[in-house]
Design a protein around this motif. Structure first.
Motif, PDB file in Angstrom:
ATOM      1  N   UNK A 156       0.861  -1.185   0.000  1.00  0.00           N
ATOM      2  CA  UNK A 156       0.000   0.000   0.000  1.00  0.00           C
ATOM      3  C   UNK A 156       0.902   1.241   0.000  1.00  0.00           C
ATOM      4  N   UNK A 157       0.344   2.365  -0.446  1.00  0.00           N
ATOM      5  CA  UNK A 157       1.127   3.595  -0.405  1.00  0.00           C
ATOM      6  C   UNK A 157       0.976   4.231   0.981  1.00  0.00           C
ATOM      7  N   UNK A 158       1.534   5.433   1.171  1.00  0.00           N
ATOM      8  CA  UNK A 158       1.493   6.001   2.528  1.00  0.00           C
ATOM      9  C   UNK A 158       0.097   6.460   2.933  1.00  0.00           C
ATOM     10  N   UNK A 159      -0.870   6.391   1.991  1.00  0.00           N
ATOM     11  CA  UNK A 159      -2.265   6.692   2.358  1.00  0.00           C
ATOM     12  C   UNK A 159      -3.045   5.407   2.650  1.00  0.00           C
ATOM     13  N   UNK A 160      -2.359   4.269   2.542  1.00  0.00           N
ATOM     14  CA  UNK A 160      -3.032   2.998   2.791  1.00  0.00           C
ATOM     15  C   UNK A 160      -3.756   2.459   1.571  1.00  0.00           C
ATOM     16  N   UNK A 161      -3.561   3.092   0.408  1.00  0.00           N
ATOM     17  CA  UNK A 161      -4.221   2.617  -0.816  1.00  0.00           C
ATOM     18  C   UNK A 161      -3.366   1.527  -1.464  1.00  0.00           C
ATOM     19  N   UNK A 162      -4.004   0.481  -1.983  1.00  0.00           N
ATOM     20  CA  UNK A 162      -3.250  -0.599  -2.620  1.00  0.00           C
ATOM     21  C   UNK A 162      -2.612  -0.093  -3.914  1.00  0.00           C
TER      22      UNK A 162
END
Ligand code: TPP
Ligand code: MG
Length: 332
Positions: free
Chosen positions: A321-327
């Motif tokens: 995931x990125x730093x926003x929690x998005x896959x």
């Protein structure tokens, strides 16, 4: 509780779908489909009885034997078969395989090959539901063998203390791979352990879908009232070997007489007999239900076979995931 005709027919139909799906998986596996398959046959009433008491947005967590739970919860036939065949259209984009089935759209937060792991994830989901006051319930399926893992005891304790809206569903099929419950557990009625955690525990006939459903409805109501967890120990049996890697149906460590006695208690046979006894269904309707199951499965096989394979470049996709929690669909 009086179970209506509609509910019993619905549960019978679901159980038949699970059985026909098992049969198709065996056929495909024998003709070259890859993967390790732990079949549901014999355990249909547990999967269907519990899932029929849940709403679509309630959660389930499952085991290596998870495909039946997924389909019972309303899972997609095409997505699961495509997953088994390692296709891009699979519910895990073809990268999870038969033991790691996830589909949040129906509340399936994961089948999992690590024995005992359904419980901590279910406790987390239940804690989240409780904090959000969403009214959702989480059900964790696990086997008799899993009930001996350390994490099982930790989760029972936490759920007891925090009064989590969780249902612990033990599928006691009397074997942990080849080891009988009489040799791996110091007590035979596993539900009795729940008392040690101040959780009500019940022993249920896991071959009787109505009995499982009734117990599950009560457990759901209890969880939704805010009264916390319930443990249901459903005594059941697997009609195949531990996995399809054992074509002897487990007959190296259990007797043919034992298997035959349990086959007599087949949950589908029992539900069908009850429907006929009550005059709730006619032969033509039974035949139509079977045809619908078979046709749906055939369509799913065709869909999966014609879907594109997973390319090697996908190995790092959907993993981080990125730093926003998005896959990261393109790989991070
Ligand atoms: C932590 C862990 N230990 C061991 C295994 C190997 N293993 C896979 S299935 C299984 C038996 C599980 O038995 P049970 O919980 O009774 O489930 P059943 O197969 O009967 O449904 C074992 C030991 C594993 N997958 N994970
Ligand atoms: Mg078992």
């Amino acid at each position: 509780m009086e179970i209506s005709r509609e509910i019993l027919i619905g549960m019978y139909s679901k159980m038949l779908l699970l059985r026909r799906f098992d049969e198709k998986v065996v056929e495909l596996y024998r003709s070259g489909m890859k993967g390790l398959y732990h079949l549901t046959a014999g355990g249909e009433a547990v999967a269907v009885g519990v899932c029929s008491a849940l709403s679509q947005d309630d959660y389930i967590l499952s085991t290596h034997r998870g495909k039946g739970h997924y389909l019972a919860k309303g899972g997609d036939l095409q997505a699961i078969l495509a997953e088994f065949m390692e296709k891009q259209t699979g519910c895990n984009r073809g990268k999870g395989g038969p033991m790691h089935i996830i589909d949040p759209s129906v509340g399936m937060l994961g089948a999992n090959g690590i024995v005992g792991s359904s419980l901590p994830i279910a406790c987390g989901a239940a804690l989240s539901a409780k904090l959000r006051r969403s009214g959702q319930v989480a059900a964790a399926f696990f086997g008799d063998g899993a009930a001996n893992s350390g994490v099982w005891h930790e989760c029972m304790n936490l759920a007891g203390i925090w009064k989590l809206p969780v249902i612990f569903v033990c599928e006691n099929n009397f074997y942990q791979e080849s080891v009988p419950v009489s040799r791996h557990s110091s007590i035979q009625d596993l539900y009795a352990r729940a008392a040690g955690y101040n959780i009500p525990g019940y022993g249920i006939d896991g071959m009787d879908v109505s009995a499982v459903y009734e117990a599950a409805v009560e457990a759901v109501q209890r969880a939704k009232r805010g009264d916390g967890a319930t443990m249901l120990e459903c005594k059941t049996y697997r009609f195949h070997g531990h996995s399809e890697a054992d074509p002897t149906k487990g007959l190296r460590y259990r007797s043919g007489e034992e298997l035959a006695a349990w086959l007599e208690k087949c949950p589908l046979k029992q539900a069908k007999a009850r429907l006929l006894e009550r005059g709730w269904i006619a032969d033509a309707e039974l035949e139509a239900i079977d045809q619908r199951c078979t046709q749906g499965i055939e369509e799913a096989v065709n869909f999966a076979k014609s879907s594109p394979d997973v390319p090697a470049e996908w190995a790092l996709k959907d993993v981080f995931t990125d730093d926003q929690g998005e896959i990261c669909h393109e790989g991070c």
